[in-house]
Scaffold this motif. Sequence first.
Motif, PDB file in Angstrom:
ATOM      1  N   GLU A 191      40.601  33.527  40.605  1.00 44.54           N
ATOM      2  CA  GLU A 191      40.975  33.799  40.059  1.00 44.54           C
ATOM      3  C   GLU A 191      40.616  35.204  39.101  1.00 44.54           C
ATOM      4  O   GLU A 191      40.691  35.968  39.513  1.00 44.54           O
ATOM      5  CB  GLU A 191      42.204  33.166  39.008  1.00 44.54           C
ATOM      6  CG  GLU A 191      42.687  34.543  38.233  1.00 44.54           C
ATOM      7  CD  GLU A 191      43.940  33.481  37.132  1.00 44.54           C
ATOM      8  OE1 GLU A 191      44.745  34.181  36.664  1.00 44.54           O
ATOM      9  OE2 GLU A 191      43.706  31.712  36.839  1.00 44.54           O
ATOM     10  N   ASP A 192      39.377  34.481  38.736  1.00 49.06           N
ATOM     11  CA  ASP A 192      38.036  36.013  37.284  1.00 49.06           C
ATOM     12  C   ASP A 192      38.440  36.708  38.345  1.00 49.06           C
ATOM     13  O   ASP A 192      37.890  37.702  38.299  1.00 49.06           O
ATOM     14  CB  ASP A 192      37.418  35.031  36.979  1.00 49.06           C
ATOM     15  CG  ASP A 192      36.948  36.160  35.984  1.00 49.06           C
ATOM     16  OD1 ASP A 192      37.537  36.994  35.275  1.00 49.06           O
ATOM     17  OD2 ASP A 192      35.662  35.415  35.611  1.00 49.06           O
ATOM     18  N   ALA A 193      37.614  36.050  40.169  1.00 48.94           N
ATOM     19  CA  ALA A 193      36.356  37.026  40.399  1.00 48.94           C
ATOM     20  C   ALA A 193      37.518  38.066  41.621  1.00 48.94           C
ATOM     21  O   ALA A 193      37.238  39.058  41.111  1.00 48.94           O
ATOM     22  CB  ALA A 193      36.280  36.180  41.672  1.00 48.94           C
ATOM     23  N   ALA A 245      32.053  35.928  37.793  1.00 47.83           N
ATOM     24  CA  ALA A 245      32.787  35.421  37.673  1.00 47.83           C
ATOM     25  C   ALA A 245      32.813  33.982  38.371  1.00 47.83           C
ATOM     26  O   ALA A 245      31.907  33.196  38.887  1.00 47.83           O
ATOM     27  CB  ALA A 245      33.888  36.089  39.116  1.00 47.83           C
ATOM     28  N   ASN A 287      35.562  31.741  38.879  1.00 45.47           N
ATOM     29  CA  ASN A 287      36.243  31.107  39.765  1.00 45.47           C
ATOM     30  C   ASN A 287      37.084  32.115  39.957  1.00 45.47           C
ATOM     31  O   ASN A 287      36.950  33.412  40.359  1.00 45.47           O
ATOM     32  CB  ASN A 287      36.839  30.247  38.349  1.00 45.47           C
ATOM     33  CG  ASN A 287      37.774  31.147  37.270  1.00 45.47           C
ATOM     34  OD1 ASN A 287      38.631  31.653  37.892  1.00 45.47           O
ATOM     35  ND2 ASN A 287      37.787  31.028  36.208  1.00 45.47           N
ATOM     36  N   GLU A 318      40.125  39.975  39.399  1.00 45.70           N
ATOM     37  CA  GLU A 318      41.185  39.937  38.855  1.00 45.70           C
ATOM     38  C   GLU A 318      39.707  41.367  39.094  1.00 45.70           C
ATOM     39  O   GLU A 318      39.804  42.581  38.719  1.00 45.70           O
ATOM     40  CB  GLU A 318      41.183  39.512  37.914  1.00 45.70           C
ATOM     41  CG  GLU A 318      41.366  40.720  36.607  1.00 45.70           C
ATOM     42  CD  GLU A 318      41.734  39.440  35.610  1.00 45.70           C
ATOM     43  OE1 GLU A 318      42.511  41.268  34.676  1.00 45.70           O
ATOM     44  OE2 GLU A 318      41.313  38.611  35.559  1.00 45.70           O
ATOM     45  N   GLN A 319      38.138  40.812  38.849  1.00 45.45           N
ATOM     46  CA  GLN A 319      37.438  42.046  38.311  1.00 45.45           C
ATOM     47  C   GLN A 319      36.731  42.315  39.257  1.00 45.45           C
ATOM     48  O   GLN A 319      36.808  43.700  39.322  1.00 45.45           O
ATOM     49  CB  GLN A 319      36.001  40.798  37.784  1.00 45.45           C
ATOM     50  CG  GLN A 319      36.603  40.086  36.242  1.00 45.45           C
ATOM     51  CD  GLN A 319      35.286  40.083  35.678  1.00 45.45           C
ATOM     52  OE1 GLN A 319      34.056  40.870  35.037  1.00 45.45           O
ATOM     53  NE2 GLN A 319      34.820  38.548  35.537  1.00 45.45           N
ATOM     54  N   ASP A 325      30.068  29.220  40.184  1.00 39.56           N
ATOM     55  CA  ASP A 325      30.488  28.046  39.281  1.00 39.56           C
ATOM     56  C   ASP A 325      29.669  27.580  38.443  1.00 39.56           C
ATOM     57  O   ASP A 325      29.926  27.331  37.378  1.00 39.56           O
ATOM     58  CB  ASP A 325      31.340  27.546  40.538  1.00 39.56           C
ATOM     59  CG  ASP A 325      30.476  26.595  40.822  1.00 39.56           C
ATOM     60  OD1 ASP A 325      29.655  26.429  41.505  1.00 39.56           O
ATOM     61  OD2 ASP A 325      30.589  24.887  40.823  1.00 39.56           O
TER      62      ASP A 325
END
Length: 229
Positions: free
Chosen positions: A39-41, A35, A37, A43-44, A11
Amino acid sequence: MHSYEVFIVEDDIRIAEINRRFVEKLDGFTVCGIALNQEDAKEQISILHPDLIILDIYFPDMNGLDLLRWIRSEFRGIEVIMVTAATEAETLTYALNDGVFDYIVKPVVFQRFKQTLMDFKKYKSSIYQLSGTKEINQSIIDSVIKKDKTDIDSPVLPKGIDRITLDKILTILTNEIDGYTAEDLGQLVGVSRTTARRYLEFLVTENKVSADTSYGGVGRPERIYQYNK
């Protein structure tokens, strides 16, 4: 040469950038994404399927251990290295139980970081070689599972040597060409001169640090400690 893709979950963008630079100093590794956070982690990771994830524990919106469990349930083939300020024994136990490849305490020393990525590369190479093997023996198993690390990288250190203090001293020494005296280093780390000298002499025995004797302003000999690059 095969290149392994590394994904960083951290973060603090400044630390994420340091980790990225560390990774890209090493042959055979590239950073495929960062990433900041949960959510981003997720997804990626779902899109990129990296070979290795560098994961912190403390986040405003999640606990990294929860993300580790999600990775283990969804992507068994992805290895995870925890790089974190968390030093609680319970946290380490949870991380080990959930199958982390390694656990590195901040501030990160490049040599320690490099060693674990080299261990990862060696491990993956051993696994790849097994693909054409029908039967295995104990020596083959040991070569795959065992991580060859020096004593300084072992979770068990000599009495009186604390991992966090040791890493702080190494971090300072790696960034200083001219070296430090035990007194100077003690002031920087926040320990006594005697304590600093104990850590420095331990590093000398591990061949991580060299010590030269010079004369101070009052004419008395003083040992100058330098990191062995």
